[in-house]
Design an enzyme around this catalytic site. Structure first.
Site, PDB file in Angstrom:
ATOM      1  NE  ARG A  75     -27.212 -20.899 -41.382  1.00  0.00           N
ATOM      2  CZ  ARG A  75     -26.468 -20.064 -40.970  1.00  0.00           C
ATOM      3  NH1 ARG A  75     -26.096 -19.463 -41.320  1.00  0.00           N
ATOM      4  NH2 ARG A  75     -26.445 -20.274 -39.797  1.00  0.00           N
ATOM      5  CE1 TYR A 155     -38.115 -12.103 -52.030  1.00  0.00           C
ATOM      6  CE2 TYR A 155     -38.753 -10.233 -51.218  1.00  0.00           C
ATOM      7  CZ  TYR A 155     -37.909 -11.704 -51.071  1.00  0.00           C
ATOM      8  OH  TYR A 155     -37.870 -11.387 -49.683  1.00  0.00           O
ATOM      9  CE  LYS A 170     -38.815 -16.570 -48.297  1.00  0.00           C
ATOM     10  NZ  LYS A 170     -39.638 -17.265 -47.386  1.00  0.00           N
TER      11      LYS A 170
HETATM   12  C1  HXC Z   1     -24.885  -7.382 -46.095  1.00  0.00           C
HETATM   13  C2  HXC Z   1     -24.786  -8.772 -44.326  1.00  0.00           C
HETATM   14  C3  HXC Z   1     -25.815  -8.278 -43.566  1.00  0.00           C
HETATM   15  C4  HXC Z   1     -26.464  -6.944 -44.023  1.00  0.00           C
HETATM   16  C5  HXC Z   1     -25.022 -10.062 -42.618  1.00  0.00           C
HETATM   17  N1  HXC Z   1     -24.431  -9.924 -43.776  1.00  0.00           N
HETATM   18  N2  HXC Z   1     -25.724  -8.411 -42.865  1.00  0.00           N
HETATM   19  N3  HXC Z   1     -24.779  -7.668 -45.932  1.00  0.00           N
HETATM   20  N4  HXC Z   1     -26.626  -6.902 -45.023  1.00  0.00           N
HETATM   21  N5  HXC Z   1     -27.769  -6.755 -43.897  1.00  0.00           N
HETATM   22  C6  HXC Z   1     -22.822 -10.639 -44.001  1.00  0.00           C
HETATM   23  C7  HXC Z   1     -22.204 -10.423 -43.248  1.00  0.00           C
HETATM   24  O1  HXC Z   1     -21.324  -9.112 -43.431  1.00  0.00           O
HETATM   25  C8  HXC Z   1     -21.301 -11.528 -43.878  1.00  0.00           C
HETATM   26  O2  HXC Z   1     -20.491 -11.655 -45.120  1.00  0.00           O
HETATM   27  C9  HXC Z   1     -22.681 -12.614 -43.568  1.00  0.00           C
HETATM   28  O3  HXC Z   1     -23.822 -11.884 -44.296  1.00  0.00           O
HETATM   29  C10 HXC Z   1     -23.005 -13.838 -42.871  1.00  0.00           C
HETATM   30  O4  HXC Z   1     -23.391 -12.670 -41.610  1.00  0.00           O
HETATM   31  P1  HXC Z   1     -23.855 -13.173 -40.130  1.00  0.00           P
HETATM   32  O5  HXC Z   1     -23.763 -12.348 -39.213  1.00  0.00           O
HETATM   33  O6  HXC Z   1     -22.594 -14.297 -39.493  1.00  0.00           O
HETATM   34  O7  HXC Z   1     -25.012 -14.903 -40.746  1.00  0.00           O
HETATM   35  P2  HXC Z   1     -25.964 -15.042 -39.495  1.00  0.00           P
HETATM   36  O8  HXC Z   1     -25.451 -15.061 -38.049  1.00  0.00           O
HETATM   37  O9  HXC Z   1     -26.158 -15.982 -40.348  1.00  0.00           O
HETATM   38  O10 HXC Z   1     -27.384 -14.214 -39.950  1.00  0.00           O
HETATM   39  C11 HXC Z   1     -27.978 -14.506 -40.465  1.00  0.00           C
HETATM   40  C12 HXC Z   1     -28.663 -12.968 -40.974  1.00  0.00           C
HETATM   41  C13 HXC Z   1     -29.548 -12.332 -40.183  1.00  0.00           C
HETATM   42  C14 HXC Z   1     -29.787 -13.334 -41.892  1.00  0.00           C
HETATM   43  C15 HXC Z   1     -27.324 -12.323 -41.651  1.00  0.00           C
HETATM   44  O11 HXC Z   1     -29.985 -11.393 -40.348  1.00  0.00           O
HETATM   45  C16 HXC Z   1     -31.089 -13.417 -39.558  1.00  0.00           C
HETATM   46  O12 HXC Z   1     -30.497 -14.000 -38.687  1.00  0.00           O
HETATM   47  N6  HXC Z   1     -32.491 -12.994 -39.788  1.00  0.00           N
HETATM   48  C17 HXC Z   1     -33.069 -13.788 -39.942  1.00  0.00           C
HETATM   49  C18 HXC Z   1     -34.405 -13.094 -39.682  1.00  0.00           C
HETATM   50  C19 HXC Z   1     -34.866 -12.657 -41.030  1.00  0.00           C
HETATM   51  O13 HXC Z   1     -33.935 -12.089 -41.594  1.00  0.00           O
HETATM   52  N7  HXC Z   1     -36.095 -12.020 -41.505  1.00  0.00           N
HETATM   53  C20 HXC Z   1     -36.747 -11.278 -41.950  1.00  0.00           C
HETATM   54  C21 HXC Z   1     -37.450 -12.825 -43.051  1.00  0.00           C
HETATM   55  S1  HXC Z   1     -38.455 -11.752 -43.804  1.00  0.00           S
HETATM   56  P3  HXC Z   1     -18.968 -11.613 -44.690  1.00  0.00           P
HETATM   57  O14 HXC Z   1     -18.295 -11.892 -45.895  1.00  0.00           O
HETATM   58  O15 HXC Z   1     -18.568 -10.201 -43.450  1.00  0.00           O
HETATM   59  O16 HXC Z   1     -18.491 -12.645 -43.511  1.00  0.00           O
HETATM   60  C22 HXC Z   1     -37.971 -12.176 -45.586  1.00  0.00           C
HETATM   61  C23 HXC Z   1     -39.328 -11.382 -46.230  1.00  0.00           C
HETATM   62  C24 HXC Z   1     -39.624  -9.986 -46.573  1.00  0.00           C
HETATM   63  O17 HXC Z   1     -37.670 -13.197 -45.723  1.00  0.00           O
HETATM   64  C25 HXC Z   1     -41.016  -9.316 -47.306  1.00  0.00           C
HETATM   65  C26 HXC Z   1     -41.748  -8.854 -46.855  1.00  0.00           C
HETATM   66  C27 HXC Z   1     -42.774  -8.178 -48.120  1.00  0.00           C
HETATM   67  P1  NAP Z   2     -38.711 -13.517 -38.361  1.00  0.00           P
HETATM   68  O1  NAP Z   2     -40.110 -13.347 -37.143  1.00  0.00           O
HETATM   69  O2  NAP Z   2     -37.921 -12.917 -38.228  1.00  0.00           O
HETATM   70  O3  NAP Z   2     -38.988 -14.881 -38.717  1.00  0.00           O
HETATM   71  C1  NAP Z   2     -37.462 -15.607 -38.778  1.00  0.00           C
HETATM   72  C2  NAP Z   2     -37.277 -16.643 -38.483  1.00  0.00           C
HETATM   73  O4  NAP Z   2     -36.344 -18.125 -39.057  1.00  0.00           O
HETATM   74  C3  NAP Z   2     -36.337 -16.785 -37.090  1.00  0.00           C
HETATM   75  O5  NAP Z   2     -37.568 -17.097 -35.823  1.00  0.00           O
HETATM   76  C4  NAP Z   2     -35.304 -17.262 -36.963  1.00  0.00           C
HETATM   77  O6  NAP Z   2     -34.795 -17.219 -35.604  1.00  0.00           O
HETATM   78  C5  NAP Z   2     -35.399 -18.653 -37.689  1.00  0.00           C
HETATM   79  N1  NAP Z   2     -34.089 -18.525 -38.651  1.00  0.00           N
HETATM   80  C6  NAP Z   2     -33.673 -17.467 -39.128  1.00  0.00           C
HETATM   81  N2  NAP Z   2     -32.099 -18.299 -39.458  1.00  0.00           N
HETATM   82  C7  NAP Z   2     -32.211 -19.768 -38.934  1.00  0.00           C
HETATM   83  C8  NAP Z   2     -31.776 -20.881 -39.432  1.00  0.00           C
HETATM   84  N3  NAP Z   2     -30.390 -20.997 -39.589  1.00  0.00           N
HETATM   85  N4  NAP Z   2     -32.388 -21.644 -38.482  1.00  0.00           N
HETATM   86  C9  NAP Z   2     -32.819 -21.590 -37.848  1.00  0.00           C
HETATM   87  N5  NAP Z   2     -34.213 -20.724 -38.217  1.00  0.00           N
HETATM   88  C10 NAP Z   2     -33.441 -19.793 -38.552  1.00  0.00           C
HETATM   89  O7  NAP Z   2     -39.713 -12.938 -39.674  1.00  0.00           O
HETATM   90  P2  NAP Z   2     -40.915 -13.040 -40.071  1.00  0.00           P
HETATM   91  O8  NAP Z   2     -41.449 -12.077 -40.488  1.00  0.00           O
HETATM   92  O9  NAP Z   2     -41.635 -13.829 -39.264  1.00  0.00           O
HETATM   93  O10 NAP Z   2     -41.015 -14.412 -41.727  1.00  0.00           O
HETATM   94  C11 NAP Z   2     -41.419 -15.378 -41.509  1.00  0.00           C
HETATM   95  C12 NAP Z   2     -41.559 -16.152 -42.931  1.00  0.00           C
HETATM   96  O11 NAP Z   2     -42.556 -15.207 -43.887  1.00  0.00           O
HETATM   97  C13 NAP Z   2     -40.215 -15.844 -43.594  1.00  0.00           C
HETATM   98  O12 NAP Z   2     -40.321 -17.018 -44.256  1.00  0.00           O
HETATM   99  C14 NAP Z   2     -40.437 -14.784 -44.008  1.00  0.00           C
HETATM  100  O13 NAP Z   2     -39.634 -14.612 -45.741  1.00  0.00           O
HETATM  101  C15 NAP Z   2     -41.475 -15.016 -44.972  1.00  0.00           C
HETATM  102  N6  NAP Z   2     -42.186 -13.668 -45.320  1.00  0.00           N
HETATM  103  C16 NAP Z   2     -41.936 -12.698 -44.265  1.00  0.00           C
HETATM  104  C17 NAP Z   2     -43.224 -11.521 -44.681  1.00  0.00           C
HETATM  105  C18 NAP Z   2     -43.403  -9.820 -44.034  1.00  0.00           C
HETATM  106  O14 NAP Z   2     -44.222  -9.375 -44.673  1.00  0.00           O
HETATM  107  N7  NAP Z   2     -43.992 -10.223 -42.660  1.00  0.00           N
HETATM  108  C19 NAP Z   2     -43.518 -11.364 -46.256  1.00  0.00           C
HETATM  109  C20 NAP Z   2     -43.269 -12.649 -46.955  1.00  0.00           C
HETATM  110  C21 NAP Z   2     -42.343 -13.255 -46.363  1.00  0.00           C
HETATM  111  P3  NAP Z   2     -33.500 -17.810 -34.742  1.00  0.00           P
HETATM  112  O15 NAP Z   2     -33.099 -16.761 -35.123  1.00  0.00           O
HETATM  113  O16 NAP Z   2     -33.559 -17.912 -33.433  1.00  0.00           O
HETATM  114  O17 NAP Z   2     -32.987 -18.650 -35.547  1.00  0.00           O
END
Ligand code: HXC
Ligand code: NAP
Length: 308
Positions: A75, A155, A170
């Site tokens: 970001r 999606y 996305k």
């Molecule tokens: C609702 C939530 C929440 C949740 C956090 N927030 N988790 N709201 N439901 N589960 C809110 C918090 O309350 C806060 O708002 C704001 O989001 C920011 O939260 P932080 O914890 O400070 O954010 P951050 O530390 O930047 O964490 C980012 C994250 C975390 C997205 C919340 O889950 C993360 O790091 N995820 C990375 C891994 C990930 O998500 N991978 C999945 C990718 S899969 P407030 O208002 O309280 O301040 C994908 C496709 C899947 O993308 C497709 C499947 C087929």
């Molecule tokens: P994942 O392991 O959670 O990967 C997400 C990665 O993004 C983590 O390594 C995380 O590392 C990094 N990340 C999150 N916030 C970040 C930030 N602010 N800056 C830099 N890095 C950040 O999940 P995944 O399933 O492998 O997903 C990988 C990709 O595939 C994603 O684009 C997801 O949308 C896509 N995808 C996954 C699926 C599935 O079924 N797995 C399906 C459709 C699409 P840190 O926490 O260390 O930052």
């Protein structure tokens, strides 16, 4: 040889330097690991340096290749520029950018705070355009060609409830992929995307569908091929798309989901649930001269199986 084996010949990516965002875990780790096996210099980046370091050691141990890991929040534009500078210092240049980092959570949209919405959109859309802009400027200034690969989801074009910030972001990434494929082709920069269906990872699965939710909404059940994806299948596709073998593919999004999204889209696909007896009864009903009794028997048997 099957879908869990590497597809490209050794050295297919030799001499290429590839940045993978979110490369410490999940799919980013699997794709990066395969790129390294194929001879690429790998740069992995995400927020957690300890995770990146562990992954880098693992990958180096397996492939014997060079791996640079450096922490960065996608970001933050200045942090993104710094990753590119470090990659250039170590490897002399960058050839490929893989925008894979993402954040997501499942929630009714009205329960999200505005900051929660921002968080997902900023990681996915802003993070991808930050890296794309910084990398693109660098390639264009240095008259260097390059390849961008973006990881989206299916999606991105259907939309999806309960993951609305992710769907918005996305679809923005997909629009950027297609737009730059045309605009930057004149600089020798290709842009493509992959839309994966369900591939088990800790980040996506354990976080998005915790505990029993994963059993109730088993993603494999939504896939016509009846299974989830294997990481190597995605790594094979990604390696091909960043290699020179795919140099005429530009602006494409390739879906790898076993037919999942089309199953949800096709009007009559749910008829899969109809048992054979009911089809037999319907067939007998439209043909002349069949036994009415047998038809009725098949009909009730089929309906009982359907639990209607
Ligand atoms: C609702 C939530 C929440 C949740 C956090 N927030 N988790 N709201 N439901 N589960 C809110 C918090 O309350 C806060 O708002 C704001 O989001 C920011 O939260 P932080 O914890 O400070 O954010 P951050 O530390 O930047 O964490 C980012 C994250 C975390 C997205 C919340 O889950 C993360 O790091 N995820 C990375 C891994 C990930 O998500 N991978 C999945 C990718 S899969 P407030 O208002 O309280 O301040 C994908 C496709 C899947 O993308 C497709 C499947 C087929
Ligand atoms: P994942 O392991 O959670 O990967 C997400 C990665 O993004 C983590 O390594 C995380 O590392 C990094 N990340 C999150 N916030 C970040 C930030 N602010 N800056 C830099 N890095 C950040 O999940 P995944 O399933 O492998 O997903 C990988 C990709 O595939 C994603 O684009 C997801 O949308 C896509 N995808 C996954 C699926 C599935 O079924 N797995 C399906 C459709 C699409 P840190 O926490 O260390 O930052």
């Amino acid at each position: 040889m099957d879908h869990t084996s590497g597809m490209l010949s050794p050295d297919s990516l030799k001499g290429k330097t590839i940045i993978v965002t979110g490369g410490g875990t999940g799919l980013g780790k699997s794709m990066g690991s395969y790129f390294s096996e194929l001879g690429a210099n790998l740069v992995i980046t995400s927020r957690k340096i300890e995770v990146l370091e562990k992954t880098a050691e693992e990958i180096k141990g397996k492939s014997g290749g060079e791996v640079l890991c450096t922490a960065c929040d996608v970001r933050e534009y200045e942090q993104v520029e710094k990753v590119i500078e470090q990659a250039k210092e170590k490897f002399g240049g960058v050839d490929v950018l893989l925008n894979n980092a993402a954040g997501n959570f499942i929630s009714p949209t009205e329960r999200l705070s505005n900051r929660a919405f921002d968080t997902v959109v900023d990681i996915v859309l802003k993070g991808s355009y930050n890296f794309t802009l910084a990398m693109g400027k660098d390639w264009i200034d240095n008259k260097q060609t390059g390849t961008i690969l973006n990881i989206v989801t299916t999606y991105a074009w259907t939309g999806s409830g309960y993951v609305v910030p992710s769907a918005c972001a996305k679809s923005g990434v997909l629009a950027m992929t297609r737009s730059l494929a045309v605009e930057w082709a004149k600089y020798g920069i290709r842009s493509n995307a992959i839309a994966p269906g369900p591939f088990p990872t800790e980040g996506a699965w354990d976080r998005l569908l915790p505990g029993d939710l994963k059993k109730k909404y088993d993603p494999a059940k939504k896939v016509p091929l009846g299974r989830v994806g294997d990481h190597q299948e995605l790594a094979n596709l990604a390696a091909y798309l960043v290699s020179d073998y795919s140099s005429y593919i530009n602006g494409e999004v390739i879906t790898i989901d076993g037919g999942e999204w089309l199953k949800g889209a096709g009007e009559f696909n749910q008829l899969e649930a109809i048992p054979e007896e009911l089809w037999d009864a319907m067939e007998m009903g439209r043909k002349k001269g069949g036994s009415k009794l047998k038809m009725m028997w098949l009909y009730f048997k089929g309906m009982r199986k359907l639990k209607l």
